[in-house]
Scaffold this active site. Structure first.
Site, mmCIF file in Angstrom:
data_model
loop_
_atom_site.group_PDB
_atom_site.id
_atom_site.type_symbol
_atom_site.label_atom_id
_atom_site.label_comp_id
_atom_site.label_asym_id
_atom_site.label_seq_id
_atom_site.Cartn_x
_atom_site.Cartn_y
_atom_site.Cartn_z
ATOM 1 N N GLU A 290 0.823 -1.216 0.000
ATOM 2 C CA GLU A 290 0.000 0.000 0.000
ATOM 3 C C GLU A 290 0.850 1.256 0.000
ATOM 4 O OE1 GLU A 290 -1.769 -0.783 3.764
ATOM 5 O OE2 GLU A 290 -3.360 -1.980 2.923
ATOM 6 N N GLY A 292 1.891 5.001 -0.414
ATOM 7 C CA GLY A 292 1.236 6.303 -0.543
ATOM 8 C C GLY A 292 2.276 7.329 -0.935
ATOM 9 N N ARG A 293 3.124 7.659 0.041
ATOM 10 C CA ARG A 293 4.174 8.664 -0.151
ATOM 11 C C ARG A 293 5.000 8.446 -1.415
ATOM 12 N NH1 ARG A 293 6.115 11.232 4.198
ATOM 13 N NH2 ARG A 293 5.284 9.503 5.425
ATOM 14 N N TYR A 334 6.396 16.401 12.526
ATOM 15 C CA TYR A 334 7.428 15.353 12.480
ATOM 16 C C TYR A 334 8.853 15.881 12.344
ATOM 17 C CZ TYR A 334 3.326 12.976 10.307
ATOM 18 O OH TYR A 334 2.097 12.496 9.979
ATOM 19 N N CYS A 359 -0.779 32.456 13.064
ATOM 20 C CA CYS A 359 -0.548 33.116 14.345
ATOM 21 C C CYS A 359 -0.039 32.132 15.390
ATOM 22 C CB CYS A 359 -1.828 33.785 14.811
ATOM 23 S SG CYS A 359 -2.445 34.932 13.581
ATOM 24 N N GLU A 360 1.143 31.581 15.125
ATOM 25 C CA GLU A 360 1.808 30.653 16.031
ATOM 26 C C GLU A 360 3.299 30.876 15.813
ATOM 27 O OE1 GLU A 360 0.401 27.882 17.769
ATOM 28 O OE2 GLU A 360 -1.626 28.390 17.115
HETATM 29 C C1 PLP Z 1 -0.113 5.356 5.919
HETATM 30 C C2 PLP Z 1 -0.380 3.989 5.496
HETATM 31 C C3 PLP Z 1 0.072 3.548 4.246
HETATM 32 C C4 PLP Z 1 0.900 4.386 3.321
HETATM 33 O O1 PLP Z 1 2.121 4.706 3.880
HETATM 34 P P1 PLP Z 1 3.209 5.516 3.018
HETATM 35 O O2 PLP Z 1 4.300 5.759 3.993
HETATM 36 O O3 PLP Z 1 2.571 6.767 2.562
HETATM 37 O O4 PLP Z 1 3.620 4.640 1.898
HETATM 38 C C5 PLP Z 1 -0.267 2.273 3.867
HETATM 39 N N1 PLP Z 1 -1.013 1.466 4.659
HETATM 40 C C6 PLP Z 1 -1.462 1.870 5.857
HETATM 41 C C7 PLP Z 1 -2.287 0.943 6.665
HETATM 42 C C8 PLP Z 1 -1.160 3.141 6.328
HETATM 43 O O5 PLP Z 1 -1.603 3.520 7.517
#
Ligand code: PLP
Length: 430
Positions: A290, A292-293, A334, A359-360
């Site tokens: 999965e 994302g990044r 982070y 405003c921080e």
């Molecule tokens: C956040 C997350 C991802 C994606 O993570 P990346 O670091 O963006 O690749 C995949 N699976 C689950 C369950 C997540 O919580």
């Protein structure tokens, strides 16, 4: 440059995905999120090809929508044949509204409400990732009432430390996601799921963390999961058909970050997993990941206009821009590092904290960045690698409208999310 989609044109102006940022800023205003469509598609194909080579099947790549979720992203994922991991009705609705196929969606969450479950079942979501026994009972109650069986994966915590930042670690025993093997709770969840009405247990899921750079994290989590699969097979006669290893490959935010060779890493995980599965005598499961990044991060850049430059002699210099923590909270969450470029010129540098308009005092985009000493009001500043967890984490703090997202391609530029106006911000107020 940090990434091959970043350059400077003959005038010294930053070019992103072949487009000079001054013209884009002029046309669309700032702050401005830019996205490189070709890079998103190339990242998708990189994953699919690596899966095809390693596992002989490219259907196991799921895009983790939380990294950046808007309609055009789901259109691209549908066209590229990439699956989707969703965590809320909002993400599901966005994907479904552009015709993204529900059966290719994996629905996550450690706190799904009855409403969430109803919505996902109504729309035929392909698979639920069940986080715990309460989540299982809530789903089973609804599938039973509908007289249907829902395919699920069970989220297991393998007890692995991915050596990443605390807030994005999800693999150790004591995290809030999933159920640990070590305490016996994972076995209890599997047992409950196998006997639950309306539940088809397709397999197991784990996700050890984000921004993973350690070479062997997926190998180590595979070892734990395969051992658990063998245990479940021996004790309950249960064979996992699917094994989801989660997301998490890191990307380069600054020049000193290592470049992860993701295809090579996936090849390594595939070979390792095959060998371990073979030892157990179990059939090879369908493997999923999965990301994302690593699909969207380097496809993004944010462009700001400098509002003020402040010199506090003997202390600090600030460059204050027209955005900030509302459009990118990652440094304050982070300590995230970023590469920052002056939009129009290089050289003659001094050190500045790049801060926002909120405003921080903590509204910092990036401390201690090198920018031309004569940087001044009206100049453009670019923050690189903002395609993941920027738009999706943006807020309206200080009633700032979210910036638009402009998708860049060789054919031109198009707005895929328009700028939020003051009227939009009041649209829900009664
Ligand atoms: C956040 C997350 C991802 C994606 O993570 P990346 O670091 O963006 O690749 C995949 N699976 C689950 C369950 C997540 O919580």
């Amino acid at each position: 440059m940090l990434s091959s989609n970043i350059a400077r044109d003959e005038r010294g102006v930053v070019r992103f995905a072949g487009h000079s940022v001054d013209a884009l800023a002029e046309r669309y205003g700032t702050p401005l999120y830019l996205m490189d469509e070709e890079r998103i598609r190339a990242n998708c194909r990189m994953y699919k090809n690596a899966f095809l080579a390693g596992f002989g099947d490219d259907t196991g790549v799921l895009y983790a929508g939380k990294a950046a979720a808007f309609k055009e992203i789901y259109r691209i994922m549908a066209q590229e044949g990439i699956g989707v991991d969703a965590v809320s009705v909002g993400e599901l609705y966005t994907a479904l509204s552009v015709g993204y196929p529900a059966e290719r969606i994996y629905y996550h969450g450690d706190a799904k409400t009855d409403e969430d479950i109803r919505y996902a079942l109504d729309h035929g979501v392909g698979c639920f990732v069940v986080d715990n026994e309460t989540d299982l009972a809530a789903l089973s109650a609804q599938t039973q009432a509908r007289g249907m069986r829902q395919k699920v994966l069970l989220r297991i915590t393998p007890g692995i430390d991915p050596h990443t930042y605390e807030a994005v670690n999800t693999g150790t025993v004591d995290v809030k996601f999933g159920v640990p093997i070590q305490t016996g709770q994972a076995e209890a969840l599997v047992r409950a799921a196998l006997s639950a009405d309306g539940i088809d247990v397709a397999g197991l899921h784990c996700h050890v963390g984000s921004e993973v750079f350690d070479e062997d994290v997926f190998e180590r989590s595979s070892d734990v999961m395969v051992e658990f699969m063998a245990f479940l097979h021996a004790k309950y006669g249960f064979t996992a058909r699917e094994l989801d290893l989660g997301g998490g490959y890191g990307v380069r935010y600054v020049d000193s970050d290592p470049a992860a060779d993701i295809p090579a890493r996936i090849a390594g995980v595939a070979a390792h997993l095959r060998a371990r599965i073979k030892e157990t005598g179990l059939p090879m499961p369908r493997v999923l990941m999965e990301p994302g990044r690593s699909i969207v991060a380097d496809a993004g850049m944010t462009v700001y206009t400098v509002s003020t430059v402040k010199h506090i002699p003997g202390f600090k210099n600030y460059v204050i821009v027209d955005g900030g923590m509302a459009d990118n909270p990652r440094y304050i969450l982070y300590d995230a590092r970023y590469t920052v470029l002056h939009g129009q010129r290089e050289g003659g540098t001094d050190t500045f904290d790049l801060v926002g308009r909120c405003c921080e005092s903590g509204d910092v985009l990036q401390p201690a960045v090198e920018l031309p000493a004569d940087v001044r009001r009206g100049d453009l500043v670019c923050v690189c690698t903002t395609g993941a967890y920027n738009y999706s984490m943006a807020s309206n703090y200080n009633r700032l409208g979210r910036p638009p997202v402009v998708m860049l391609s060789p054919d031109g530029a198009r707005v895929v999310v328009r700028r939020e106006t003051a009227e939009d911000l009041c649209a829900l107020d009664l």
